[in-house]
Design an enzyme around this catalytic site. Structure first.
Site, PDB file in Angstrom:
ATOM      1  N   ASN A  59      -2.024   0.230   6.735  1.00  0.00           N
ATOM      2  CA  ASN A  59      -1.493  -1.018   7.287  1.00  0.00           C
ATOM      3  C   ASN A  59      -0.622  -1.823   6.310  1.00  0.00           C
ATOM      4  O   ASN A  59      -0.579  -3.044   6.358  1.00  0.00           O
ATOM      5  CB  ASN A  59      -2.615  -1.869   7.893  1.00  0.00           C
ATOM      6  CG  ASN A  59      -3.650  -2.277   6.887  1.00  0.00           C
ATOM      7  OD1 ASN A  59      -3.539  -1.963   5.711  1.00  0.00           O
ATOM      8  ND2 ASN A  59      -4.651  -3.005   7.339  1.00  0.00           N
ATOM      9  N   GLU A 117      -9.457 -11.018  -7.659  1.00  0.00           N
ATOM     10  CA  GLU A 117      -8.554  -9.868  -7.475  1.00  0.00           C
ATOM     11  C   GLU A 117      -7.381  -9.905  -8.459  1.00  0.00           C
ATOM     12  O   GLU A 117      -6.949  -8.867  -8.962  1.00  0.00           O
ATOM     13  CB  GLU A 117      -8.046  -9.837  -6.036  1.00  0.00           C
ATOM     14  CG  GLU A 117      -9.148  -9.506  -5.035  1.00  0.00           C
ATOM     15  CD  GLU A 117      -8.672  -9.506  -3.588  1.00  0.00           C
ATOM     16  OE1 GLU A 117      -9.513  -9.233  -2.713  1.00  0.00           O
ATOM     17  OE2 GLU A 117      -7.478  -9.765  -3.331  1.00  0.00           O
ATOM     18  N   LYS A 123       0.830  -1.206   0.000  1.00  0.00           N
ATOM     19  CA  LYS A 123       0.000   0.000   0.000  1.00  0.00           C
ATOM     20  C   LYS A 123       0.874   1.271   0.000  1.00  0.00           C
ATOM     21  O   LYS A 123       2.094   1.205   0.253  1.00  0.00           O
ATOM     22  CB  LYS A 123      -0.929  -0.043   1.214  1.00  0.00           C
ATOM     23  CG  LYS A 123      -1.941  -1.202   1.155  1.00  0.00           C
ATOM     24  CD  LYS A 123      -2.901  -1.149   2.341  1.00  0.00           C
ATOM     25  CE  LYS A 123      -3.919  -2.273   2.278  1.00  0.00           C
ATOM     26  NZ  LYS A 123      -4.906  -2.191   3.385  1.00  0.00           N
ATOM     27  N   HIS A 165      -2.077  -5.435   1.468  1.00  0.00           N
ATOM     28  CA  HIS A 165      -3.344  -6.146   1.263  1.00  0.00           C
ATOM     29  C   HIS A 165      -3.010  -7.567   0.849  1.00  0.00           C
ATOM     30  O   HIS A 165      -2.032  -7.793   0.127  1.00  0.00           O
ATOM     31  CB  HIS A 165      -4.161  -5.484   0.140  1.00  0.00           C
ATOM     32  CG  HIS A 165      -5.285  -6.358  -0.354  1.00  0.00           C
ATOM     33  ND1 HIS A 165      -6.507  -6.392   0.274  1.00  0.00           N
ATOM     34  CD2 HIS A 165      -5.334  -7.286  -1.349  1.00  0.00           C
ATOM     35  CE1 HIS A 165      -7.272  -7.295  -0.339  1.00  0.00           C
ATOM     36  NE2 HIS A 165      -6.586  -7.844  -1.322  1.00  0.00           N
ATOM     37  N   TYR A 206     -12.288  -2.362  -3.789  1.00  0.00           N
ATOM     38  CA  TYR A 206     -12.815  -2.513  -2.428  1.00  0.00           C
ATOM     39  C   TYR A 206     -14.349  -2.454  -2.395  1.00  0.00           C
ATOM     40  O   TYR A 206     -14.929  -2.162  -1.338  1.00  0.00           O
ATOM     41  CB  TYR A 206     -12.223  -1.439  -1.522  1.00  0.00           C
ATOM     42  CG  TYR A 206     -10.828  -1.773  -1.009  1.00  0.00           C
ATOM     43  CD1 TYR A 206     -10.613  -2.883  -0.195  1.00  0.00           C
ATOM     44  CD2 TYR A 206      -9.734  -0.979  -1.324  1.00  0.00           C
ATOM     45  CE1 TYR A 206      -9.348  -3.201   0.280  1.00  0.00           C
ATOM     46  CE2 TYR A 206      -8.457  -1.283  -0.847  1.00  0.00           C
ATOM     47  CZ  TYR A 206      -8.276  -2.401  -0.045  1.00  0.00           C
ATOM     48  OH  TYR A 206      -7.026  -2.710   0.440  1.00  0.00           O
TER      49      TYR A 206
END
Ligand code: UDP
Length: 141
Positions: A114, A128, A11, A117, A51
């Site tokens: 965080n 995905e 990320k 993913h 998402y």
């Protein structure tokens, strides 16, 4: 255990921290192979689509803003039980709860920012992976 593929995203927070290589090293030491990879600055539409499952959650808008705040590194990881293995390497969603030595414990700042993913099931992994990669861009070996 079956040979699997999973979708991983480093990320914007972790890309900004310059730890792409350190995170790739965790994957490789954990027995996972990077079989596809691209750096991308997601558009709002791409992040919202990725998402979409979270669109009703209170954190959705903040999550999308975060995911488009800078470039991300997107990869397909392959290995025995890759989906679960990657989740183990990542650690819990909230870095405060992530086990010592996991990617999130070492590189994430908060539950929002965080670091990584990872797909949560083989079924979602297939969806995905297809979201970001054509089959000609994946190189199993
Ligand atoms: N997230 C957040 N606030 C929360 C829960 C989740 O910002 O209270 C974000 C966080 O970036 C997380 C993502 O939404 O990684 C997806 O949430 P999920 O529960 O699927 O966690 P993950 O599978 O990433 O561990």
């Amino acid at each position: 255990m079956a040979l699997e593929r999973t979708l991983s995203i480093i990320k914007p927070d972790a890309v900004a921290k310059n730890v792409i290589g350190e995170i790739y090293s965790r994957f490789e030491k954990g027995g996972l192979k990077v079989v596809a990879s691209k750096m991308k600055h997601l558009s709002r539409k791409e992040a919202e689509g990725f998402y979409a499952v979270h669109s009703e959650r209170p954190f959705f808008n903040a999550l999308v803003e975060f995911m488009i705040s800078g470039p991300v590194m997107i990869q397909v990881l392959e290995g025995e039980g890759a989906v679960l293995k990657n989740r183990e390497l990542m650690g819990a969603t909230n870095p405060k709860e992530a086990a010592a030595g996991t990617i999130r414990a070492d590189f994430a700042d908060s539950i929002d920012a965080n670091a990584v993913h990872g797909s949560d099931s083989a079924e979602n992994a297939a969806i995905e992976i297809a979201y970001f990669f054509a089959s000609t861009e994946v190189f199993p070996r």
